[in-house]
Design an enzyme around this catalytic site. Sequence first.
Site, short mmCIF file in Angstrom:
data_model
loop_
_atom_site.label_atom_id
_atom_site.label_comp_id
_atom_site.label_asym_id
_atom_site.label_seq_id
_atom_site.Cartn_x
_atom_site.Cartn_y
_atom_site.Cartn_z
N ASP A 339 -106.90 63.45 31.91
CA ASP A 339 -106.51 63.82 30.54
C ASP A 339 -107.30 65.01 30.03
O ASP A 339 -107.46 65.18 28.83
CB ASP A 339 -106.75 62.64 29.59
CG ASP A 339 -106.09 61.37 30.07
OD1 ASP A 339 -104.87 61.39 30.24
OD2 ASP A 339 -106.79 60.38 30.27
N SER A 364 -109.80 68.48 26.24
CA SER A 364 -109.65 67.03 26.22
C SER A 364 -108.33 66.77 25.52
O SER A 364 -108.17 67.08 24.36
CB SER A 364 -110.80 66.41 25.44
OG SER A 364 -110.53 65.05 25.25
N ARG A 365 -107.38 66.22 26.28
CA ARG A 365 -106.02 66.13 25.72
C ARG A 365 -105.84 64.97 24.76
O ARG A 365 -104.94 64.99 23.95
CB ARG A 365 -104.99 66.05 26.84
CG ARG A 365 -104.90 67.37 27.54
CD ARG A 365 -103.83 67.44 28.60
NE ARG A 365 -104.19 68.52 29.50
CZ ARG A 365 -104.63 68.36 30.73
NH1 ARG A 365 -104.70 67.15 31.23
NH2 ARG A 365 -104.97 69.39 31.46
N VAL A 366 -106.65 63.94 24.86
CA VAL A 366 -106.43 62.80 23.98
C VAL A 366 -107.65 62.46 23.13
O VAL A 366 -107.54 61.76 22.13
CB VAL A 366 -106.01 61.53 24.76
CG1 VAL A 366 -104.65 61.70 25.36
CG2 VAL A 366 -107.02 61.18 25.82
#
Length: 506
Positions: A339, A364-366
């Site tokens: 992620d 950081s995608r989430v």
Amino acid sequence: MNINPGEISALIKEQIKNFSGEIESNDVGTVISVGDGVATVYGLENAMLSELLIFPNDVYGMVMNLNRDDVGVVLLGRDTLIKEGDTVKRTHKVVEVPVGDGLIGRVVTSLGQPLDGLGPISYAKTRPIERIAPGVMTRKSVDTPLETGIKSIDSMIPIGRGQRELIIGDRQTGKTSIAIDTIINQKGKGVKCVYVAIGQKNSSVASIVGRLKEKGCMDYVTVVNANASESAPLLYIAPFSGMAIAEEWMEKGEDVLIVFDDLSKHAVSYRALSLLLKRSPGREAYPGDIFYLHSRLLERACKLSPKYGGGSITALPIIETQAGDISAYIPTNVISITDGQIFLVTDLFTEGQRPAVDSGFSVSRVGSSAQIKAMKQVASSLKIELANYRENLSFAQFGSDLDSETKKILTHGAIVTEALKQPNFSPIPMIEEVVILFALKYGYLDDLEIEEVNPFLDEMWEWLNTSKKDAIDKLSENKKFDDGLSDELKEGIAQFKKVYLAKRGK
Ligand code: ATP
Ligand code: MG
């Protein structure tokens, strides 16, 4: 597989002898060839993939190839103890490891055997090392931060519990240090940690364990160690064993952090055993299913929904790149599985910018949905500020006549960059990070000398903790800034600055 006629006739004779015991003959096979940690076994028609087999001298093997006439087996012990013609028995079980609280504070092999001289592991349960990852409906989105205690990461590349965040960089860029700092920072936060060392020197692992002991972390950490001298199969199963250990806690509703140090060496061990098993090589000689190998491992890290206990596994896989090439096969694979990634750069590291996080390439995608409000309030513009700074930095090299706006960007950028430096093994609390970023955001440090930045921040935190304790407590409790609190803190920082400058005769 080449079988010579002599062997075939011997095998046929053996089969005829066992004719009456047909059921048993399916469970017992014969070694046709052995070497390099791999054996080919004839006669195990019903063997399952990943099934554990018993060879003579208590050597175990794991079924990896199901061929028409034979099975390919990787040996989990010394291959010199086995010879052609040996009898092999099925166990009807897949490879399992001991799990549970008995593993806390222990250093174990990838089969869960103790390596630390502290006696046998006490356990009541084992778990298969492979299992299907939890489905969509059992999961929940990431909503709680996993605090690393590292300023540059918690502010710009936040990690949430249940997230998979890759740490990627060349050798000696501080990859392991980030993972170890994160483990150290989980002290007292109710997060159990599993550190899986794959293909490292025993001395490196020993120094890591020593450091964790020194910091008082061994009451929530388990170390799985498959060192560089171990056979490829043991390196190959190490992260799966670590994951099984972590899953047991996750299913009890606990939060777990697991570090794979590193998956590049894991990929190499899988390539070695795949080639020995005569699977066809693909790109960079890796077998075709190498993507599946890492994706089925990392998919098991997740946050479970409250109905399923609400536990989580946060995974920090590490990948070593060659000369910063993130477009090689294994790096691109793992980047696409995780992620987000924390990208570490040699140039920054040698310049002294440590941790050497490249804020442009790291994402950081989430994680930001798990960030506390106060951190969002002070850190939202940080990435852009730094990008802006670096862009202007290249202009500044050409001319000395800079307009005041550019000069401001440059001074502020340099101060922020300096403030994000942090020695290893010294994670700091989230609230301290927030206060530091708050002071930076409102430019309180912009007129300081660069070398004064970190001493100033250290003293400021101490001062605020005694003289403005109310404001700090309020911030710790509410986890966000309102106008009142913001003003109070600004006033505190301004007061401290006067004290600080007066002390230095300015
Ligand atoms: P390898 O490729 O060998 O596994 P690595 O990328 O894991 O290396 P580390 O072992 O974490 O890197 O760190 C390399 C060296 O840099 C170590 O000596 C460590 O003490 C030092 N180091 C790491 N982070 C920092 C830091 N933030 N400040 C100062 N020194 C650091
Ligand atoms: Mg390392």
